[in-house]
Design a protein around this motif. Structure first.
Motif, PDB file in Angstrom:
ATOM      1  N   TYR A  39       0.825  -1.216   0.000  1.00  0.00           N
ATOM      2  CA  TYR A  39       0.000   0.000   0.000  1.00  0.00           C
ATOM      3  C   TYR A  39       0.851   1.255   0.000  1.00  0.00           C
ATOM      4  O   TYR A  39       2.034   1.227   0.310  1.00  0.00           O
ATOM      5  CB  TYR A  39      -0.983   0.010   1.174  1.00  0.00           C
ATOM      6  CG  TYR A  39      -0.376  -0.316   2.517  1.00  0.00           C
ATOM      7  CD1 TYR A  39       0.062   0.699   3.360  1.00  0.00           C
ATOM      8  CD2 TYR A  39      -0.242  -1.635   2.939  1.00  0.00           C
ATOM      9  CE1 TYR A  39       0.612   0.398   4.591  1.00  0.00           C
ATOM     10  CE2 TYR A  39       0.320  -1.946   4.159  1.00  0.00           C
ATOM     11  CZ  TYR A  39       0.740  -0.918   4.982  1.00  0.00           C
ATOM     12  OH  TYR A  39       1.294  -1.214   6.195  1.00  0.00           O
ATOM     13  N   SER A  41       1.530   5.465   0.825  1.00  0.00           N
ATOM     14  CA  SER A  41       1.505   6.330   1.988  1.00  0.00           C
ATOM     15  C   SER A  41       0.439   7.397   1.834  1.00  0.00           C
ATOM     16  O   SER A  41       0.732   8.562   1.630  1.00  0.00           O
ATOM     17  CB  SER A  41       2.888   6.966   2.156  1.00  0.00           C
ATOM     18  OG  SER A  41       2.886   7.851   3.236  1.00  0.00           O
ATOM     19  N   ASN A  48      -3.544   0.408  -3.840  1.00  0.00           N
ATOM     20  CA  ASN A  48      -3.138  -0.589  -2.856  1.00  0.00           C
ATOM     21  C   ASN A  48      -3.560  -1.966  -3.335  1.00  0.00           C
ATOM     22  O   ASN A  48      -4.508  -2.096  -4.099  1.00  0.00           O
ATOM     23  CB  ASN A  48      -3.818  -0.320  -1.508  1.00  0.00           C
ATOM     24  CG  ASN A  48      -3.398   1.009  -0.914  1.00  0.00           C
ATOM     25  OD1 ASN A  48      -2.472   1.652  -1.411  1.00  0.00           O
ATOM     26  ND2 ASN A  48      -4.073   1.412   0.147  1.00  0.00           N
ATOM     27  N   THR A 213       4.995   4.233  10.835  1.00  0.00           N
ATOM     28  CA  THR A 213       4.768   3.094   9.965  1.00  0.00           C
ATOM     29  C   THR A 213       6.114   2.439   9.644  1.00  0.00           C
ATOM     30  O   THR A 213       7.064   3.147   9.382  1.00  0.00           O
ATOM     31  CB  THR A 213       4.126   3.574   8.635  1.00  0.00           C
ATOM     32  OG1 THR A 213       3.039   4.426   8.945  1.00  0.00           O
ATOM     33  CG2 THR A 213       3.686   2.413   7.783  1.00  0.00           C
ATOM     34  N   PRO A 214       6.228   1.156   9.629  1.00  0.00           N
ATOM     35  CA  PRO A 214       5.236   0.115   9.859  1.00  0.00           C
ATOM     36  C   PRO A 214       5.347  -0.522  11.247  1.00  0.00           C
ATOM     37  O   PRO A 214       5.202  -1.720  11.401  1.00  0.00           O
ATOM     38  CB  PRO A 214       5.577  -0.917   8.784  1.00  0.00           C
ATOM     39  CG  PRO A 214       7.076  -0.779   8.609  1.00  0.00           C
ATOM     40  CD  PRO A 214       7.464   0.603   9.051  1.00  0.00           C
ATOM     41  N   ARG A 289      11.474  -0.138   6.957  1.00  0.00           N
ATOM     42  CA  ARG A 289      10.897   0.314   5.697  1.00  0.00           C
ATOM     43  C   ARG A 289      12.054   0.887   4.894  1.00  0.00           C
ATOM     44  O   ARG A 289      13.112   1.178   5.475  1.00  0.00           O
ATOM     45  CB  ARG A 289       9.820   1.360   5.968  1.00  0.00           C
ATOM     46  CG  ARG A 289      10.365   2.655   6.550  1.00  0.00           C
ATOM     47  CD  ARG A 289       9.239   3.530   7.099  1.00  0.00           C
ATOM     48  NE  ARG A 289       9.512   4.939   6.911  1.00  0.00           N
ATOM     49  CZ  ARG A 289       8.757   5.924   7.390  1.00  0.00           C
ATOM     50  NH1 ARG A 289       7.681   5.618   8.097  1.00  0.00           N
ATOM     51  NH2 ARG A 289       9.051   7.174   7.170  1.00  0.00           N
ATOM     52  N   THR A 298       5.614   3.180   3.506  1.00  0.00           N
ATOM     53  CA  THR A 298       4.705   2.050   3.730  1.00  0.00           C
ATOM     54  C   THR A 298       5.184   0.786   3.037  1.00  0.00           C
ATOM     55  O   THR A 298       4.446  -0.189   2.957  1.00  0.00           O
ATOM     56  CB  THR A 298       3.289   2.390   3.224  1.00  0.00           C
ATOM     57  OG1 THR A 298       3.381   2.687   1.824  1.00  0.00           O
ATOM     58  CG2 THR A 298       2.713   3.582   3.962  1.00  0.00           C
ATOM     59  N   ARG A 299       6.429   0.804   2.554  1.00  0.00           N
ATOM     60  CA  ARG A 299       6.934  -0.363   1.828  1.00  0.00           C
ATOM     61  C   ARG A 299       7.895  -1.152   2.713  1.00  0.00           C
ATOM     62  O   ARG A 299       8.145  -0.797   3.855  1.00  0.00           O
ATOM     63  CB  ARG A 299       7.637   0.095   0.551  1.00  0.00           C
ATOM     64  CG  ARG A 299       6.818   1.039  -0.293  1.00  0.00           C
ATOM     65  CD  ARG A 299       5.501   0.414  -0.723  1.00  0.00           C
ATOM     66  NE  ARG A 299       4.699   1.374  -1.480  1.00  0.00           N
ATOM     67  CZ  ARG A 299       4.174   1.103  -2.663  1.00  0.00           C
ATOM     68  NH1 ARG A 299       4.317  -0.085  -3.203  1.00  0.00           N
ATOM     69  NH2 ARG A 299       3.450   2.020  -3.286  1.00  0.00           N
ATOM     70  N   GLN A 353       7.911  -4.153   7.058  1.00  0.00           N
ATOM     71  CA  GLN A 353       6.507  -3.986   6.680  1.00  0.00           C
ATOM     72  C   GLN A 353       5.915  -5.287   6.164  1.00  0.00           C
ATOM     73  O   GLN A 353       4.785  -5.653   6.498  1.00  0.00           O
ATOM     74  CB  GLN A 353       6.375  -2.876   5.626  1.00  0.00           C
ATOM     75  CG  GLN A 353       4.941  -2.667   5.100  1.00  0.00           C
ATOM     76  CD  GLN A 353       4.623  -3.514   3.882  1.00  0.00           C
ATOM     77  OE1 GLN A 353       5.479  -3.778   3.057  1.00  0.00           O
ATOM     78  NE2 GLN A 353       3.376  -3.975   3.782  1.00  0.00           N
ATOM     79  N   ASP A 357       2.694  -7.127   8.207  1.00  0.00           N
ATOM     80  CA  ASP A 357       1.402  -7.183   7.526  1.00  0.00           C
ATOM     81  C   ASP A 357       1.064  -8.574   6.999  1.00  0.00           C
ATOM     82  O   ASP A 357      -0.030  -8.790   6.486  1.00  0.00           O
ATOM     83  CB  ASP A 357       1.366  -6.171   6.375  1.00  0.00           C
ATOM     84  CG  ASP A 357       1.285  -4.747   6.878  1.00  0.00           C
ATOM     85  OD1 ASP A 357       0.696  -4.540   7.954  1.00  0.00           O
ATOM     86  OD2 ASP A 357       1.808  -3.838   6.206  1.00  0.00           O
TER      87      ASP A 357
ATOM     88  N   THR C 123      -0.332   9.175   9.903  1.00  0.00           N
ATOM     89  CA  THR C 123      -0.136   7.879  10.548  1.00  0.00           C
ATOM     90  C   THR C 123      -1.447   7.293  11.080  1.00  0.00           C
ATOM     91  O   THR C 123      -1.443   6.415  11.920  1.00  0.00           O
ATOM     92  CB  THR C 123       0.907   7.981  11.673  1.00  0.00           C
ATOM     93  OG1 THR C 123       0.586   9.115  12.486  1.00  0.00           O
ATOM     94  CG2 THR C 123       2.294   8.177  11.103  1.00  0.00           C
TER      95      THR C 123
END
Ligand SMILES: Cc1ncc(C[n+]2csc(CCOP(=O)(O)OP(=O)(O)O)c2C)c(N)n1
Ligand SMILES: Cc1ncc(C[n+]2csc(CCOP(=O)(O)OP(=O)(O)O)c2C)c(N)n1
Ligand code: SF4
Ligand code: SF4
Ligand SMILES: [Mg+2]
Ligand SMILES: [Mg+2]
Lengths: 555, 273, 273, 555
Positions: A39, A41, A48, A213-214, A289, A298-299, A353, A357, C123
């Motif tokens: 997904y 950011s 996503n 994140t993450p 990440r 987000t990767r 990440q 997930d 976030t």
């Protein structure tokens, strides 16, 4: 056999909800399921995707192509239709040209269930039709899942699921030969949940973090579990505060941790060094990440290994664990917290990440609460010396509030904890602290082996590359290529002798890592554990797929 | 018991204002009857931050600027401890500024004693956040151009539980303030102590302070925020000392349900969850 | 020229308050006639911090919380640039709190536009330093217990050059405030902009703000510090918007002798020292 | 021949003033002088010492024992009298029992000069008597040194110097056979001054730092030089601010730097990563002291090497220089700033307390101001792309305020600097950034060799261990032991091929380092540049002496 269903669309369109629905239903039905997420950011928009791979045998990695693509918007269709296997199906939320199957999920949801949010249920129904599975199995799952929300919600969802199946059939979708249920374990966990649950069960009672994140998932999990397990969860003003709060809380005798990612971890370096000097069991969950700086928020990536190992000024010992599976997330969290307390030194759990997930059904994890041994000496008495020099380097630990005065100093100190500039004491204390490294080496989790024992070609994985490497080994075997695999779930310290023995004589050694410079390979070389080696590296923000590694190896 | 370890050599300059703070602190502990075994002194790095080594208590002498988060973690782990921070103006308002801002919001029940000498003592005389305008140092060769931070005013607008100022040169006043601070149960407690540094602050000397400090009139109502702010903004020819502000907020510990059944650390003793 | 790069896809949620801020900003640049080539937008990380990508300017999109020091370095390197920070409440008052405290003291001539949505947007909805008491999130499951930071009050007691509040839901007012902020030459300029976050702040909605914001009466004298403080402490049923405080301090750049002969970066062009 | 004079006493007693006076006078008289300092973390009290070693040939290291000890208080006498060579002299400020020479420096100063602060001049006079040097040479030096303070001060000091000599003679001190002047270069520099001067001359125009021993000297030097060179010197609120200010200023086009030590550097890690991602020429002067945490704030060590090399999350290139001499401090500061700009990436200059406080007379350094090439493209134009992909990885650099829009993003970005989640661009950009590493490797300062070329035993030094190792080589040679030495003044990146070639085949390789774990040896191994090796390590907070290394080698 296995299949891969990919749900794709904008953030906010229910990609994740649809994915989780299918994961849940298929797991319940007794398939082996493994899901992964990619997904952007952003909160709304973008692209996503959520892959649900399931089959009749345990799965360890994602696949690159999908057998079924559910495209919730045009961009998803345009971008991802090419990644569908030949003969695969593409569902599109709207009108679509052949060979794509246009089904108005949202429209159907509104008509059938009265609300657009049930579009994911319609989509799931359609997927079931393609798989040739009875949509009633989905309906049953929904009934349990939505029970708390009342019978109206259950019924509407049931109707939507059935409608989805029906629409697919009407659109001419034919059922394919899909996997058969094998009664696989029915409990689905994500990496995040496994870490969070294990932390709570191990007696973590204080968590101080700054969202990033993450890593935020574990923070949020623990906030959600706080009432049940009696945890104080505090959002710190910044990461420096977080790590120093953790130091303060561990000094007070509580098992404490922080969760962060690269940039936040960078801010914790000084605090980590403090934990090294103070000899405090600070536990850091570091979820990687891609970097540098903000990078790809987000990767996934494995770029912070050498940083995690060297972070902090001055010299002190630490352990760094890197789980490769949901089970390892659970086990190593506890082990990490235990090691921190056994050796009174900071410990880092290195995830990423992809792993946090990752969702998979496995035999239910033991949910018995059992706080780890904090190794606290009660009634230490007036003569207590916080830094008594011992053979192991570990000094008896007391905490303030009892019969002893417990004195910690970030300057070099005497055995009683007070500041000193006596340089002989300095040497004694450095030696004492570093001596703990011996025990840490003895306790190192040995690398796990898989595949053809003693094969000429050895593949080395660490952390989250475990699954993809393992699948690669299996793929290669089906092609008659025998390789052995060595997986490191603890990446620091390195037990050189053990590694040398495990590696032995090989004609070819390949290290697989999610970074551009081959960091773990470098560490193994520095330790003298391996010599020249090949590297398979990936750093585009995505995780490896097993097939990909198999291909690279065969090149 | 309240003596410093006999082999502990005090590293402060002879004549430093820190000595009277140390002496008065020991008196305040006596007067309040705080059990030293339940006393934890938390400090960062600086001259003031060496303080915990010179009295008898549990000690967490951590990183420069980071006393507050460490003390927060400790107080949460065991809120039955009296957690007192001894810090410098650089430590607390410079490097530690962000924690200062947020610990007050949190209203965590720690006592913050800032030995405010308006200079960086340990690192040999650079300007600190409270240095007066024009203060010349080897770094600020043309004199300080940034207006001094006003920690008291910031603490008041952030609604700290207790905000006071005292002076190392008036031990009686200091004792009274320390006792009041130690006894305050409301949460974040700030006591800024004017402390002459004879080695690096030749401007704000003992005499300079003596000529200016003025005890706050009894008529001042510390619960009156407006009056408190006005009072906190005074600096120069007249520097008010005394309790400037008090708030009726509840402390973080009191508001945290998890701590209602006892200290967090005691929760390992009972049955598993 | 003032259009966003055509291939730039705006990552904000449809309906987000940031859009009106963006639109108004472009108008303010037009109105003030600022040369975009001499405009530098500095930001940290967060939703607000993506702003610089969506207009045309020089851009330094740095680290979460660190816009202020980066902007300070840039302004010192080239004080002829208009340096504008676009930041969020978490970015500026949380992670960046210490820089906020000290940049004001320094009175560096940068404009700080805080898109204050009282939440961590990027976030996914944790409390921010300005979240109201009781605000429930996935982390603050029992609601926020720390009192919100009052950045305006802090800025005023620290004597910032310009302190104002506006609201993304009132573009006219916002434009006036942006123009006033951009035109202020006195130094540190703070404009806190109430910005509804439709995804994560379901409490402080557009309507919630609309019902409460109240333009500051013309009679308010922003040079009156006492009045300004009193005004800044108002929050709740009535939230004042407008210019709350102004100070007559000189900016850091003006006080730095080295910059009198031109920008620092231009000093490579001339003869060697 | 050479002699070693040690001045010792409390902080605040004038140890440093006396030391500097002797260094200055002896250098002026044409001796080779090298001085080192050891001091505690306090303003008054404690025990500090200042060694002045001087002779008729160039000196590279301190000695462990003194020929003359000037003890300014009893603790100095008690602690250090044992470290005086047989036949050496011990002067004590007060009454002392034989064999110590009691001379009331302070009392004499009050009586002769009217003020206690001139006690150091009296002491210097006494030392001159012991050395058999004409006290008038000292008087001449004082006349020049104190000229600005007026003739009264000059005369009083002259009287004190003479009085010191006289008192020594009266106390029965006999002159020894001391070195003869050789007309050695008369200009004394400390490591601090060499770094500071070079930075100013290279065009550093902005310095943002937070004070931290032992880096504050350079910060203060630059503040003192600010008016002359047009530098803005700003004390930041913390180290995070400092590095981010430096990033902002370099973006603006100015050559900028920060000065710090371990704990402060730890706080800069995230900013360093930003400079890596933004491709900014941030220059960090990192002066080491022993850790972890606060450690020994005023002592020396080389414990932050691997941290400096790995600091910051994600992967990016950097150069790390480690000067070993005053001359290298000067040269490598400029080179460091140049490299940062040539490759648009952060550069670290790694020194330590020993080196920054080291003083030595050398041929005067070139004081011509010549700003380095900032590699700025003027008139870059509307189409400017900050991150244009090039073969070298270095993109043309423009700065804001000109004809181009200059866009930097800490997220992964496209060539124009804007945020992207295009994963192909991601890979392209990672490759581009890391490609700069090739040029950096080509530009690496080759290790310098010394001693017996091709000897079977190779000693490796880096940074400040240069001098002690070099002296050890000389000492060993006089004992008939031939060794060769390889000195690294750049410690990252490692040019493996060049090192392999320089190392060649040896029967024995010894790495000498000021830390407990052998960090540089580890790096060389990781690079595959050396195999097994011996280590000589020291981590008590003091620097090596040449003799000590010679001894260890001979063991
Ligand atoms: C991260 C870090 N930065 C800098 C230092 C160096 N340092 C130690 S104490 C100090 C300032 C001391 O000033 P203050 O807090 O006012 O205390 P004082 O010595 O005046 O009592 C500094 C800059 C450090 N130890 N750690
Ligand atoms: C050092 C660091 N810590 C944490 C983060 C994660 N992070 C990114 S934005 C953000 C908060 C955003 O909140 P705010 O500044 O209020 O901006 P908004 O998204 O609400 O506009 C956080 C915690 C980060 N990028 N870097
Ligand atoms: S330097 Fe100043 S604050 Fe530090 S001990 Fe000396 S007099 Fe006290
Ligand atoms: S999450 Fe909130 S602040 Fe962020 S873009 Fe969406 S509406 Fe705006
Ligand atoms: Mg101070
Ligand atoms: Mg926000």
């Amino acid at each position: 056999m296995d299949m891969n269903v990919r749900i794709a669309g904008e953030a906010g369109q229910g990609v994740q909800t649809t994915g989780e629905l299918l994961v849940g239903a298929l797991a319940k039905m007794g398939f082996h399921v493994l899901s992964t997420q990619v997904y952007m950011s952003r909160i709304r928009g973008g692209l996503n995707s959520y892959d649900i791979r399931f089959g009749d045998a345990e799965l360890h990695s994602a696949r690159r192509k999908a057998d079924i693509l559910v495209a919730l918007n045009e961009e998803a269709l345009d971008t991802l239709a090419a990644d569908v296997e030949a003969g695969g199906a593409v569902f599109f939320d709207g009108k679509a040209e052949k060979p794509y199957v246009g089904i108005g999920f949202t429209r159907a949801a509104k008509e059938t269930g009265g609300s657009a949010v049930m579009a994911n249920t319609v989509a799931a129904g359609a997927v079931f039709a393609r798989l040739g599975y009875d949509v009633e199995a989905l309906v049953q799952y929904l009934a349990v899942e939505f029970k708390k929300k009342g019978s109206d919600v259950v019924e509407k969802n049931a109707a939507c699921a059935r409608r989805g199946g029906q629409l697919a059939v009407e659109a001419g979708v034919a059922a394919v030969n899909a996997p058969k249920s094998v009664g696989a374990p029915g409990r689905v966990y994500s990496g995040t949940e496994a870490v969070g649950l294990s932390a709570a069960l191990s007696g973590v009672k204080f968590v101080a973090s700054y969202p990033m994140t993450p890593s935020t998932g574990v923070f949020t999990f623990l906030a959600g579990a706080a009432d049940k397990y009696g945890i104080v969860v505090e959002q710190a003003e910044d990461e420096i505060a977080a790590i120093n709060m953790v130091c303060g809380a561990t000094y007070g005798g509580v098992v404490a941790m922080t969760t962060t990612s690269g940039g936040g971890f960078a801010l914790m370096c000084e605090g980590l060094s403090l934990a090294g000097m103070h000899e405090l069991p600070a536990f850091v969950f570091l979820s990687q990440r891609p970097g540098p700086a903000t990078g790809l928020p987000t990767r996934t990536g494995q770029e912070d290994l050498q940083f995690a190992i060297r972070a902090g000024h001055g010299e002190f010992v630490r352990a760094v664990y890197a789980p490769g599976t949901i089970e390892e997330c659970y086990e190593l969290t506890r082990l990490g917290v235990e090691t921190a307390h056994k050796y009174q030194t900071p410990v880092i759990l290195l995830a990423d990440q992809y792993l946090v997930d990752l969702r998979k059904n496995i035999p239910p994890l033991d949910e018995t609460y059992k706080a780890i041994d904090r190794h606290i000496k009660e009634d230490a008495g007036e003569d207590y010396m916080r830094y008594a020099v011992t053979e192991s380097g570990v000094s008896p630990r007391a905490v303030p509030g009892g019969s002893a005065f417990v004195v910690l100093d970030s300057d070099e100190h005497t055995a009683d904890g007070h500041i000193t500039e006596n340089l002989d004491v300095r040497v004694e204390m450095v030696d004492k602290r570093l001596r703990k490294g011996r025990g840490l080496i003895e306790d190192v989790v040995p690398p796990a082996r898989y595949g053809a024992e003693g094969a000429g070609h050895l593949i080395i994985s660490w952390g989250s590359t475990y699954g993809p490497c393992r699948e690669a080994v299996d793929i290669l075997r089906t092609r008659g290529v025998e390789v052995e695999m060595l997986h490191f779930s603890q990446v620091w310290p390195i037990n050189t002798e053990a590694v040398k023995k495990a590696v032995g004589k090989r004609s070819r050694v390949t290290v697989v890592e999610g970074n551009a410079t081959g960091q773990f390979a470098g560490l193994l070389r520095e330790a003298g554990a391996i010599g020249e080696c090949e590297k398979i590296l990936k750093y585009n923000g995505l995780a490896f797929a097993g097939e990909e590694i198999a291909e690279e190896v065969s090149k | 018991m309240n003596k410093i370890p006999s082999d502990m050599d005090i590293a402060w300059c002879p004549g430093c204002g820190n000595y009277s703070i140390l002496e008065t602190f020991d008196k305040a502990i006596e007067q309040t009857g705080i059990d030293r075994k339940k006393l934890a002194l938390v400090s960062g790095i600086g001259q003031a931050a060496k303080f915990p080594h010179y009295t008898k208590a549990n000690v967490f002498n951590g990183l420069h600027g980071r006393a507050l988060p460490a003390a927060t973690g400790l107080k949460i782990a065991n809120h039955e401890l009296s957690v007192v921070i001894t810090s410098g103006d650089g430590d607390m308002y410079g490097e530690g500024g962000n924690h200062f801002l947020h610990a007050i919001r949190r209203n965590i029940g720690v006592k913050v004693f800032v030995h405010d000498n308006q200079v960086y003592g340990l690192t040999k005389g650079q300007a600190s956040p409270t240095s007066d305008l024009g203060f010349v140092t080897k770094v600020q060769t043309h004199g300080v151009v940034s207006v001094p931070v006003n920690p008291l005013a910031v603490a008041i607008v952030e609604d700290a539980s207790f905000v006071a100022r005292s002076f190392a040169g008036d031990k009686e006043h200091l004792l009274a303030m320390m006792v009041a601070a130690l006894e305050n149960q409301g949460g974040f407690t700030l006591l800024d102590i004017l402390q002459p540094c004879i080695s690096f602050n030749r401007t704000n000397t003992l005499k300079w302070y003596k000529d200016r400090v003025k005890k706050i009139d009894e008529s001042h109502d510390p619960y009156n925020r407006e009056a408190a702010i006005a009072m906190s903004l005074k600096w120069g020819d007249e520097i008010p000392i005394g309790i400037i502000y008090r708030s009726r907020r509840e402390s973080f510990e009191a508001k945290t349900s998890m701590l209602a059944k006892g200290t967090l650390v005691s929760q390992y003793k009972g049955a598993a969850v």
